[in-house]
Scaffold this motif. Structure first.
Motif, PDB file in Angstrom:
ATOM      1  N   ASN A 175      20.926 -28.443 -56.391  1.00 49.66           N
ATOM      2  CA  ASN A 175      22.070 -27.535 -56.336  1.00 49.66           C
ATOM      3  C   ASN A 175      21.615 -26.218 -55.711  1.00 49.66           C
ATOM      4  O   ASN A 175      21.298 -25.253 -56.409  1.00 49.66           O
ATOM      5  CB  ASN A 175      22.629 -27.312 -57.738  1.00 49.66           C
ATOM      6  CG  ASN A 175      23.914 -26.502 -57.724  1.00 49.66           C
ATOM      7  OD1 ASN A 175      24.604 -26.422 -56.702  1.00 49.66           O
ATOM      8  ND2 ASN A 175      24.231 -25.877 -58.843  1.00 49.66           N
ATOM      9  N   ALA A 176      21.569 -26.192 -54.386  1.00 50.58           N
ATOM     10  CA  ALA A 176      21.037 -25.029 -53.670  1.00 50.58           C
ATOM     11  C   ALA A 176      22.120 -23.986 -53.443  1.00 50.58           C
ATOM     12  O   ALA A 176      23.260 -24.315 -53.094  1.00 50.58           O
ATOM     13  CB  ALA A 176      20.452 -25.460 -52.334  1.00 50.58           C
ATOM     14  N   ARG A 177      21.757 -22.736 -53.602  1.00 47.21           N
ATOM     15  CA  ARG A 177      22.700 -21.653 -53.309  1.00 47.21           C
ATOM     16  C   ARG A 177      22.831 -21.458 -51.800  1.00 47.21           C
ATOM     17  O   ARG A 177      23.908 -21.110 -51.301  1.00 47.21           O
ATOM     18  CB  ARG A 177      22.236 -20.355 -53.976  1.00 47.21           C
ATOM     19  CG  ARG A 177      23.231 -19.225 -53.826  1.00 47.21           C
ATOM     20  CD  ARG A 177      22.760 -17.968 -54.518  1.00 47.21           C
ATOM     21  NE  ARG A 177      23.697 -16.879 -54.309  1.00 47.21           N
ATOM     22  CZ  ARG A 177      23.424 -15.608 -54.545  1.00 47.21           C
ATOM     23  NH1 ARG A 177      22.227 -15.263 -55.007  1.00 47.21           N
ATOM     24  NH2 ARG A 177      24.325 -14.674 -54.332  1.00 47.21           N
ATOM     25  N   PHE A 178      21.732 -21.661 -51.087  1.00 47.56           N
ATOM     26  CA  PHE A 178      21.731 -21.567 -49.629  1.00 47.56           C
ATOM     27  C   PHE A 178      20.996 -22.787 -49.070  1.00 47.56           C
ATOM     28  O   PHE A 178      19.971 -23.203 -49.627  1.00 47.56           O
ATOM     29  CB  PHE A 178      21.015 -20.304 -49.147  1.00 47.56           C
ATOM     30  CG  PHE A 178      21.686 -19.017 -49.533  1.00 47.56           C
ATOM     31  CD1 PHE A 178      22.696 -18.478 -48.745  1.00 47.56           C
ATOM     32  CD2 PHE A 178      21.296 -18.334 -50.673  1.00 47.56           C
ATOM     33  CE1 PHE A 178      23.313 -17.285 -49.096  1.00 47.56           C
ATOM     34  CE2 PHE A 178      21.898 -17.142 -51.028  1.00 47.56           C
ATOM     35  CZ  PHE A 178      22.919 -16.616 -50.245  1.00 47.56           C
ATOM     36  N   ALA A 211      19.033 -14.391 -47.670  1.00 41.58           N
ATOM     37  CA  ALA A 211      20.352 -15.029 -47.646  1.00 41.58           C
ATOM     38  C   ALA A 211      20.613 -15.605 -46.266  1.00 41.58           C
ATOM     39  O   ALA A 211      19.962 -15.231 -45.275  1.00 41.58           O
ATOM     40  CB  ALA A 211      21.444 -14.025 -48.008  1.00 41.58           C
ATOM     41  N   GLU A 219      26.337 -21.649 -48.003  1.00 44.90           N
ATOM     42  CA  GLU A 219      26.180 -20.191 -48.056  1.00 44.90           C
ATOM     43  C   GLU A 219      26.794 -19.660 -49.351  1.00 44.90           C
ATOM     44  O   GLU A 219      27.974 -19.888 -49.614  1.00 44.90           O
ATOM     45  CB  GLU A 219      26.852 -19.543 -46.844  1.00 44.90           C
ATOM     46  CG  GLU A 219      26.643 -18.047 -46.750  1.00 44.90           C
ATOM     47  CD  GLU A 219      27.260 -17.436 -45.498  1.00 44.90           C
ATOM     48  OE1 GLU A 219      27.893 -16.376 -45.605  1.00 44.90           O
ATOM     49  OE2 GLU A 219      27.108 -18.035 -44.395  1.00 44.90           O
ATOM     50  N   ASN A 220      25.976 -18.996 -50.140  1.00 44.89           N
ATOM     51  CA  ASN A 220      26.423 -18.449 -51.433  1.00 44.89           C
ATOM     52  C   ASN A 220      27.080 -19.521 -52.302  1.00 44.89           C
ATOM     53  O   ASN A 220      28.105 -19.282 -52.949  1.00 44.89           O
ATOM     54  CB  ASN A 220      27.383 -17.284 -51.226  1.00 44.89           C
ATOM     55  CG  ASN A 220      26.639 -15.984 -50.977  1.00 44.89           C
ATOM     56  OD1 ASN A 220      25.592 -15.730 -51.569  1.00 44.89           O
ATOM     57  ND2 ASN A 220      27.168 -15.172 -50.091  1.00 44.89           N
ATOM     58  N   GLY A 221      26.485 -20.703 -52.308  1.00 47.35           N
ATOM     59  CA  GLY A 221      26.976 -21.787 -53.141  1.00 47.35           C
ATOM     60  C   GLY A 221      28.161 -22.549 -52.590  1.00 47.35           C
ATOM     61  O   GLY A 221      28.625 -23.506 -53.211  1.00 47.35           O
ATOM     62  N   ARG A 222      28.649 -22.164 -51.414  1.00 46.10           N
ATOM     63  CA  ARG A 222      29.807 -22.827 -50.805  1.00 46.10           C
ATOM     64  C   ARG A 222      29.353 -23.755 -49.680  1.00 46.10           C
ATOM     65  O   ARG A 222      28.640 -23.345 -48.764  1.00 46.10           O
ATOM     66  CB  ARG A 222      30.789 -21.806 -50.244  1.00 46.10           C
ATOM     67  CG  ARG A 222      31.428 -20.909 -51.292  1.00 46.10           C
ATOM     68  CD  ARG A 222      32.315 -19.869 -50.629  1.00 46.10           C
ATOM     69  NE  ARG A 222      33.350 -20.504 -49.807  1.00 46.10           N
ATOM     70  CZ  ARG A 222      33.804 -19.992 -48.669  1.00 46.10           C
ATOM     71  NH1 ARG A 222      33.314 -18.853 -48.198  1.00 46.10           N
ATOM     72  NH2 ARG A 222      34.755 -20.610 -47.999  1.00 46.10           N
ATOM     73  N   TYR A 241      16.157 -24.836 -47.954  1.00 49.48           N
ATOM     74  CA  TYR A 241      17.068 -24.440 -49.021  1.00 49.48           C
ATOM     75  C   TYR A 241      16.403 -23.407 -49.925  1.00 49.48           C
ATOM     76  O   TYR A 241      15.181 -23.348 -50.046  1.00 49.48           O
ATOM     77  CB  TYR A 241      17.490 -25.664 -49.843  1.00 49.48           C
ATOM     78  CG  TYR A 241      16.349 -26.336 -50.569  1.00 49.48           C
ATOM     79  CD1 TYR A 241      16.031 -26.013 -51.885  1.00 49.48           C
ATOM     80  CD2 TYR A 241      15.570 -27.302 -49.924  1.00 49.48           C
ATOM     81  CE1 TYR A 241      14.967 -26.627 -52.539  1.00 49.48           C
ATOM     82  CE2 TYR A 241      14.510 -27.918 -50.576  1.00 49.48           C
ATOM     83  CZ  TYR A 241      14.213 -27.576 -51.882  1.00 49.48           C
ATOM     84  OH  TYR A 241      13.152 -28.166 -52.529  1.00 49.48           O
ATOM     85  N   GLY A 275      17.341 -20.230 -53.328  1.00 48.65           N
ATOM     86  CA  GLY A 275      18.262 -19.566 -54.244  1.00 48.65           C
ATOM     87  C   GLY A 275      17.673 -19.472 -55.629  1.00 48.65           C
ATOM     88  O   GLY A 275      16.834 -20.300 -56.026  1.00 48.65           O
ATOM     89  N   ASP A 276      18.060 -18.432 -56.365  1.00 48.52           N
ATOM     90  CA  ASP A 276      17.593 -18.229 -57.735  1.00 48.52           C
ATOM     91  C   ASP A 276      16.074 -18.195 -57.826  1.00 48.52           C
ATOM     92  O   ASP A 276      15.468 -18.757 -58.760  1.00 48.52           O
ATOM     93  CB  ASP A 276      18.156 -19.316 -58.661  1.00 48.52           C
ATOM     94  CG  ASP A 276      19.672 -19.333 -58.671  1.00 48.52           C
ATOM     95  OD1 ASP A 276      20.268 -18.232 -58.692  1.00 48.52           O
ATOM     96  OD2 ASP A 276      20.268 -20.424 -58.643  1.00 48.52           O
TER      97      ASP A 276
END
Length: 250
Positions: A147-150, A52, A101-104, A127, A129-130
């Motif tokens: 669509n990256a989470r991080f 993360a 960070e965390n999708g934000r 990048y 995530g998932d």
């Protein structure tokens, strides 16, 4: 008697699982020598490892250091087993480029021209995530609409589609501590940090030729920091911006 044996065997299995985890966490990082230069290289598999990005603490202020990050995660019942600075930042310890960070989306991408390593274009985005990860040149990443989470933007790119950045020359005289990241097979994230000053070209060659990453990104230079017990720490700065970490725990 049978019940006692069953409990004993379960206890041994539990202890073994803890030991195996500790060994695997320690084995993630290794000392490596390439072309006469010393590095620490850490590999993580997003199929199993909890990776993360971290910037601000619970009070809303920048964490600033790996030690504070470890304390904050510890308060959440998590154990930090790896951390490294993750992209360039301004005087207020905020990211200077894209940061998710965390999708934000906490900071927009920076495509401006300027001075310094960040603007030695093309720069890029790390990048993940998932269970998936990548390193991509910034403009390509923005066009891809991944669509990256991080995600964190830094620069310059070290390796681009198997080729060393065109502005990184073999005779470059600048040698500094450096850290960076590359990805293999879409899920194996490889971090490297030099334990001595190295040139950009030598660092890029490490990722391309030794670590086998088709794309790799420079994270930073003189403030390069590593937290990966029981490996010796590097840096120990208390004025860091975004960091990347791997945790054990819920």
């Amino acid at each position: 008697m049978l019940s006692f044996l069953r409990r004993a065997l379960l206890g041994l299995a539990f202890a073994a699982s803890i030991t195996d985890f500790a060994v695997s966490a320690q084995a993630a990082c290794e000392n490596l020598t390439e072309q006469g230069h010393a590095y620490i290289v850490c590999r993580f598999d997003l199929s199993n490892d909890a990776l993360a990005l971290y910037w601000r603490g619970a009070d809303g202020t920048p964490l600033g250091s790996t030690s504070r990050l470890a304390d904050e995660l510890g308060a959440q019942g998590k154990k930090l087993i790896f951390a490294m600075n993750a992209g360039m930042y301004d005087k207020a310890l905020g990211p200077v480029g894209l940061y998710i960070e965390n999708g934000r989306l906490l900071h927009n991408a920076n495509t401006r021209n300027g001075f310094g390593n960040f603007h030695l274009k093309p720069n890029g985005v790390f990048y993940f995530g998932d269970g998936k990860a990548g390193v991509m040149e910034t403009s390509r990443f923005l066009k891809s609409r991944i669509n990256a989470r991080f995600a964190t933007q830094s620069g310059p790119m070290l390796v681009i589609d198997g080729q060393i950045h065109p502005k990184i020359q073999p005779d470059g005289a600048s040698e500094k501590m450096r850290n960076g990241v590359g990805v293999r097979d879409g899920k194996i994230v490889i971090f490297a940090i030099s334990t001595e000053p190295v040139s950009f070209h030598d660092f890029a060659q490490l990722f391309r030729d030794r670590l086998g990453t088709q794309n790799a990104l420079f994270l930073d230079g003189s403030i390069s920091t590593l937290y990966a017990p029981p490996m010796p720490g590097i840096g120990g700065w208390n004025s860091l911006g975004p960091m990347v970490g791997v945790t054990e725990g819920p």
